[in-house]
Write a protein that holds these residues in place. Structure first.
Motif: not given
Length: 308
Positions: A17-23
């Motif tokens: 993934v490009n960036s991981f966003e929690k939630g």
């Protein structure tokens, strides 16, 4: 013949993934699935080196079938004990800067299944090499590797061990031929601090001398490794490069050592090839090839520490 034992295999599901966003909702750029587990990884790398091996261990369910189908496709022989429960799935989420792992629960191994695996080991012969690698399923007791190493000694087979924690502490009492702790695991094993090379040499030499372990290769990530054993005492500086795939680097090093040791019986050449193989995997998106390993081989610097 070379055998690998993976008591706790898995499907490795890798997601980029490009960036991981929690939630939040995270969308993958790509994903793929691989037959995983440390022993299976060793078999896969050995296959890349043109060295045959047979994968042993436990698999079950639709996930276990994925693993056996994958090994069949890669032309790697296997002789697993079949379980009723599914083999676990491990998810590895990669961003540009981080790697997050979520490891699944292992299936329960019953006494009958465990004895079925031991029965396979009793058919091995003198000179066979057996790799015992990875964590233990929660249902097996901590001395399982120790028991297996002792059985392999009785059969005349060489035991190669790559594990950590209590299973390692137990198993070294049975004197495997080769172990590959990292410097943190070595410190944990002796409950001492490891700060300098001489600390590693001193503790590794205790394993060699007091526990009768022929080859101790202590890995230090991108700093390389220190070898202590029948082949002497020396430090190996790893090639320089950008690490993009940490999963399987240690398993590749084990495969590299076995491959070159089986061919030459030269510990220095085996340890050098181990570092090249581990680095080649670290610099790749998946497990190393022989061509990638050979390119890095000349970049591994070996420094003799026996007179220091």
């Amino acid at each position: 013949m070379i055998y690998t034992i993976t008591l706790n295999p898995a499907i490795d599901y890798v997601v980029k993934v490009n960036s991981f966003e929690k939630g939040g909702i995270n969308r993958s750029q790509y994903d793929y699935k691989e037959a995983g587990g440390k022993g299976i990884n060793v078999s896969r790398v050995l296959q890349q080196f043109g060295q045959a091996s047979t994968a042993l261990g436990f698999v079950g369910g639709f996930t276990g079938k994925f693993i056996t189908d994958s090994l069949t496709e890669m032309k790697i022989p296997y002789d697993f004990v079949q379980l009723q429960q599914d083999t676990r799935i491990n998810m590895k989420i990669k961003t540009e800067t981080d790697e997050t792992e979520v490891n699944g629960l292992s299936p329960t191994i019953g006494e009958a299944e465990y004895q079925a695996l031991l029965a396979k080991l009793k058919h091995l012969n003198e000179g066979d090499i057996v790799v015992l690698a990875g964590s233990l399923p929660h249902s097996l007791y901590k001395a399982v590797y120790r028991e297996m190493v002792s059985l392999l000694h009785e059969q005349g087979a060489l035991a190669v061990l790559d594990t950590s924690g209590t299973p390692l502490k137990e198993a070294i009492q049975a004197s495997p031929a080769f172990i590959k702790p990292n410097h943190h695991e070595l410190a944990e094993l002796f409950e001492e601090e490891v700060r300098e090379d001489h600390d590693i040499v001193r503790l590794a030499n205790r394993l060699h001398q007091e526990n009768g372990i022929n080859h101790v290769l202590v890995s230090m990530a991108n700093a390389g490794a220190i070898y202590v054993g029948d082949g002497g005492i020396f430090k190996l500086h790893a090639p320089k490069g950008k690490a993009v795939h940490s999963v399987g680097a240690g398993d590749s090093a084990v495969a590299g050592f076995i491959y070159k040791w089986n061919d030459t019986k030269d510990a220095r050449k085996a340890a050098t090839y181990a570092i090249a193989a581990g680095s080649a995997t670290a610099f790749s998106k998946t497990l190393c090839t022989q061509a990638e390993t050979d390119v890095l081989l000349e970049q591994v610097e070996v420094i003799d520490l026996s007179q220091r």
